[in-house]
Write an enzyme that holds these catalytic residues in place. Structure first.
Site, PDB file in Angstrom:
ATOM      1  N   PRO A  58       0.778  -1.244   0.000  1.00 27.79           N
ATOM      2  CA  PRO A  58       0.000   0.000   0.000  1.00 27.79           C
ATOM      3  C   PRO A  58       0.807   1.290   0.000  1.00 27.79           C
ATOM      4  O   PRO A  58       0.436   2.265  -0.642  1.00 27.79           O
ATOM      5  CB  PRO A  58      -0.832  -0.104   1.281  1.00 27.79           C
ATOM      6  CG  PRO A  58      -0.843  -1.546   1.631  1.00 27.79           C
ATOM      7  CD  PRO A  58       0.461  -2.085   1.153  1.00 27.79           C
ATOM      8  N   THR A  88       3.337   2.050  -5.032  1.00 29.41           N
ATOM      9  CA  THR A  88       3.481   3.502  -5.192  1.00 29.41           C
ATOM     10  C   THR A  88       4.018   4.020  -3.873  1.00 29.41           C
ATOM     11  O   THR A  88       3.344   3.928  -2.845  1.00 29.41           O
ATOM     12  CB  THR A  88       2.135   4.158  -5.515  1.00 29.41           C
ATOM     13  OG1 THR A  88       1.605   3.587  -6.716  1.00 29.41           O
ATOM     14  CG2 THR A  88       2.310   5.659  -5.714  1.00 29.41           C
ATOM     15  N   LYS A 163       5.936   7.711 -11.229  1.00 29.73           N
ATOM     16  CA  LYS A 163       4.626   7.180 -10.868  1.00 29.73           C
ATOM     17  C   LYS A 163       3.792   8.239 -10.148  1.00 29.73           C
ATOM     18  O   LYS A 163       2.594   8.397 -10.424  1.00 29.73           O
ATOM     19  CB  LYS A 163       4.807   5.942  -9.990  1.00 29.73           C
ATOM     20  CG  LYS A 163       3.549   5.431  -9.318  1.00 29.73           C
ATOM     21  CD  LYS A 163       2.502   4.931 -10.303  1.00 29.73           C
ATOM     22  CE  LYS A 163       1.369   4.247  -9.559  1.00 29.73           C
ATOM     23  NZ  LYS A 163       0.270   3.882 -10.443  1.00 29.73           N
ATOM     24  N   LYS A 232      -3.867   8.962  -0.782  1.00 28.80           N
ATOM     25  CA  LYS A 232      -2.496   8.717  -0.318  1.00 28.80           C
ATOM     26  C   LYS A 232      -1.481   9.118  -1.377  1.00 28.80           C
ATOM     27  O   LYS A 232      -0.462   9.759  -1.086  1.00 28.80           O
ATOM     28  CB  LYS A 232      -2.338   7.239   0.051  1.00 28.80           C
ATOM     29  CG  LYS A 232      -0.950   6.816   0.502  1.00 28.80           C
ATOM     30  CD  LYS A 232      -0.085   6.263  -0.633  1.00 28.80           C
ATOM     31  CE  LYS A 232      -0.680   5.007  -1.246  1.00 28.80           C
ATOM     32  NZ  LYS A 232       0.221   4.448  -2.306  1.00 28.80           N
TER      33      LYS A 232
END
Length: 293
Positions: A58, A88, A163, A232
């Site tokens: 996560p 990520t 990313k 996030k």
């Protein structure tokens, strides 16, 4: 042996692609199922038994716990081993982990993933990779079953940096297009025709072309990035830009949009549901006539 840690929404799909391609995969996830892999008892077993270890986790906090924690990947790292992080994550954390693994003559590749659940299922993901190019060349056969395009961006951290930049644009287009489509519904426009106009005009973007043609038919493309994870990623983007000394002038809009969605009960649902959150405060608007308002 290929090791895989994190068999959730994306990791499970990627692991299944590897298994279907004939790769022996030792998988571990404390919550999700084994996704067709040989189940491992813990992270340490995956690290001990695998020449290549793939991660799909996560955030950086979890990545650091898995790699740097007691009895984690680093504790069992050995010369020649390659860790590929498909999460990520924060580039600064990535570079610290890469240095720690390099001290044990192991390589760490940060490989940001784009394309979502549908591309993972089809094996057509795009990967943006940071780290040693020689290590990337060694793992290309492993990446092939699930990635159609693999770009080497530069040294450690470059893949996760790219990313975050990509995900920010994804968030902007999704949030902005959601607002426009709700406004189009309230203005009495035919949404299918509106999408044709947008896709033929200067307002064209990924969300207009690839998401909303499905959403107006009632298909939210479930299985992709959740609202919580999108938020996030946006916070990581803002932190990254602060470290680079670049003003993040356009982050407020998507942060507000996905924050709204989270607070209205869409936190664990696909981030495409941001359109419903905006619709909620616009009077209970839904783009698809069959969707409850």
């Amino acid at each position: 042996m290929i090791g895989f840690i994190g068999l959730g929404n994306m990791g499970g799909r990627i692991a299944r692609r590897l298994v279907e391609a004939g790769h022996p995969v030792l998988g571990y996830d404390p919550v999700a199922g084994a996704a067709g892999t040989t189940p491992a008892t813990d992270v340490a077993e995956v690290a001990r038994e695998s020449d290549q270890v793939l991660l799909s986790l996560p955030d950086s906090r979890v990545v650091e716990a898995v790699i740097l924690g007691e009895d984690g990947v680093l504790a069992h790292a050995r010369p020649g081993q390659i860790v590929v992080d498909l999460s990520t994550a924060a580039p600064d954390s990535t570079r610290r982990i890469a240095a720690a693994l390099a001290a044990r003559d192991a390589a760490y590749l940060d490989a940001g993933v784009s394309g979502g659940a549908a591309a993972a299922e089809k094996g057509t993901l795009t990967l943006m990779v940071g780290g040693e190019e020689q290590a990337l060349d060694r793992v290309r056969p492993t990446l092939a079953p699930f990635a159609a395009k693999v770009f080497h961006l530069g040294p450690s951290g470059a893949g996760h940096s790219a990313k975050l930049l990509n995900n920010f644009l994804n968030a902007v287009s999704l949030a902005a297009t959601s607002e426009v489509m709700v406004a189009g519904r309230k203005a009495g426009l035919d949404l299918r025709t509106l999408l044709e106009v947008l896709n033929s005009s200067s307002g064209a973007n990924w969300a207009v072309a690839n998401r909303f043609p499905h959403i107006v038919e009632g298909d939210y493309l479930e299985g992709g990035l959740t609202t919580t994870l999108m938020t996030k990623d946006l916070v990581l983007y803002v932190d990254h830009l602060r470290g680079l000394g670049v003003p993040s002038l356009n982050a407020a809009g998507p942060l507000a949009s996905f924050g709204l969605a989270a607070n209205l009960g869409y936190a664990d649902q696909i981030s495409n549901r941001v359109v419903d959150a905006i619709g909620d405060i616009a009077g209970g608007v839904r783009l698809h006539e069959g969707e409850p308002s």
